[in-house]
Write a protein that holds these residues in place. Structure first.
Motif, PDB file in Angstrom:
ATOM      1  N   TYR A   3       0.847  -1.200   0.000  1.00 44.33           N
ATOM      2  CA  TYR A   3       0.000   0.000   0.000  1.00 44.33           C
ATOM      3  C   TYR A   3       0.879   1.246   0.000  1.00 44.33           C
ATOM      4  O   TYR A   3       1.776   1.388   0.838  1.00 44.33           O
ATOM      5  CB  TYR A   3      -0.893   0.013   1.238  1.00 44.33           C
ATOM      6  N   THR A   4       0.598   2.156  -0.938  1.00 41.53           N
ATOM      7  CA  THR A   4       1.262   3.458  -0.950  1.00 41.53           C
ATOM      8  C   THR A   4       0.222   4.516  -1.299  1.00 41.53           C
ATOM      9  O   THR A   4      -0.735   4.245  -2.031  1.00 41.53           O
ATOM     10  CB  THR A   4       2.415   3.537  -1.974  1.00 41.53           C
ATOM     11  N   ALA A   5       0.415   5.693  -0.760  1.00 42.16           N
ATOM     12  CA  ALA A   5      -0.453   6.828  -1.079  1.00 42.16           C
ATOM     13  C   ALA A   5       0.419   8.057  -1.280  1.00 42.16           C
ATOM     14  O   ALA A   5       1.349   8.305  -0.510  1.00 42.16           O
ATOM     15  CB  ALA A   5      -1.450   7.068   0.047  1.00 42.16           C
ATOM     16  N   GLU A   6       0.112   8.808  -2.334  1.00 43.49           N
ATOM     17  CA  GLU A   6       0.861  10.016  -2.638  1.00 43.49           C
ATOM     18  C   GLU A   6      -0.129  11.167  -2.836  1.00 43.49           C
ATOM     19  O   GLU A   6      -1.126  11.012  -3.545  1.00 43.49           O
ATOM     20  CB  GLU A   6       1.681   9.815  -3.909  1.00 43.49           C
ATOM     21  N   ILE A   7       0.134  12.290  -2.201  1.00 41.56           N
ATOM     22  CA  ILE A   7      -0.702  13.476  -2.391  1.00 41.56           C
ATOM     23  C   ILE A   7      -0.316  14.089  -3.727  1.00 41.56           C
ATOM     24  O   ILE A   7       0.825  14.504  -3.927  1.00 41.56           O
ATOM     25  CB  ILE A   7      -0.517  14.475  -1.241  1.00 41.56           C
ATOM     26  N   THR A   8      -1.270  14.129  -4.656  1.00 44.98           N
ATOM     27  CA  THR A   8      -0.981  14.643  -5.992  1.00 44.98           C
ATOM     28  C   THR A   8      -1.508  16.054  -6.209  1.00 44.98           C
ATOM     29  O   THR A   8      -1.003  16.767  -7.069  1.00 44.98           O
ATOM     30  CB  THR A   8      -1.551  13.703  -7.077  1.00 44.98           C
ATOM     31  N   ARG A  19       1.460  16.248   5.591  1.00 45.00           N
ATOM     32  CA  ARG A  19       1.587  15.350   4.438  1.00 45.00           C
ATOM     33  C   ARG A  19       1.539  13.895   4.887  1.00 45.00           C
ATOM     34  O   ARG A  19       0.876  13.068   4.269  1.00 45.00           O
ATOM     35  CB  ARG A  19       2.865  15.638   3.657  1.00 45.00           C
ATOM     36  N   VAL A  20       2.237  13.582   5.974  1.00 48.94           N
ATOM     37  CA  VAL A  20       2.224  12.215   6.490  1.00 48.94           C
ATOM     38  C   VAL A  20       0.838  11.866   7.020  1.00 48.94           C
ATOM     39  O   VAL A  20       0.299  10.790   6.732  1.00 48.94           O
ATOM     40  CB  VAL A  20       3.300  12.028   7.591  1.00 48.94           C
ATOM     41  N   MET A  21       0.223  12.780   7.771  1.00 52.79           N
ATOM     42  CA  MET A  21      -1.097  12.524   8.362  1.00 52.79           C
ATOM     43  C   MET A  21      -2.158  12.256   7.299  1.00 52.79           C
ATOM     44  O   MET A  21      -2.946  11.321   7.428  1.00 52.79           O
ATOM     45  CB  MET A  21      -1.544  13.723   9.215  1.00 52.79           C
TER      46      MET A  21
END
Length: 122
Positions: A3-8, A19-21
């Protein structure tokens, strides 16, 4: 990597801590669930962002989620592109001024018995 999530995309600059939260959406309320319970919901958004998610365990491993944070600190999550397109149209017109939206369900004309999320400025 499961699982990965990136703020785009985001409407404001975030601190490293933010950003981490916001990459962890597990404590967000789902707009779909909230509107089923209440019929509609009013949000006074202070922050909104787009997450690009990769989850090896999901049926579709790559998808987009949207988080909207109310001025009271409550975070809401949706994957509805229709809702987000309507929301962003309102947000762009408001040009940084405070505003509120009513989030509600509307019957689909294409799929009998199904609803979709949308919103309007109030």
């Amino acid at each position: 990597m499961a699982y990965t999530a990136e703020i785009t995309k985001c409407n404001k600059e975030l601190t490293k801590k933010e950003r981490v939260m916001y990459k962890n959406a597990s404590d967000c309320k789902r707009l779909d669930d909230e509107t089923i319970k209440t019929g509609s919901l009013v949000i006074a958004p202070e922050l909104w962002l787009e997450l690009s998610v990769h989850n090896d365990k999901a049926k579709n491993p790559d998808y987009t989620q949207y988080i909207i944070v109310d001025k009271d600190g409550t975070s809401y999550l949706t994957g509805s592109e229709n809702f987000m397109a309507n929301f962003l149209s309102i947000a762009e017109e408001m040009e940084g001024e405070p505003f509120e939206v009513e989030v509600y369900r509307k019957p689909s004309k294409n799929y009998n018995g199904k609803d979709f999320l949308t919103c309007k400025l109030i």
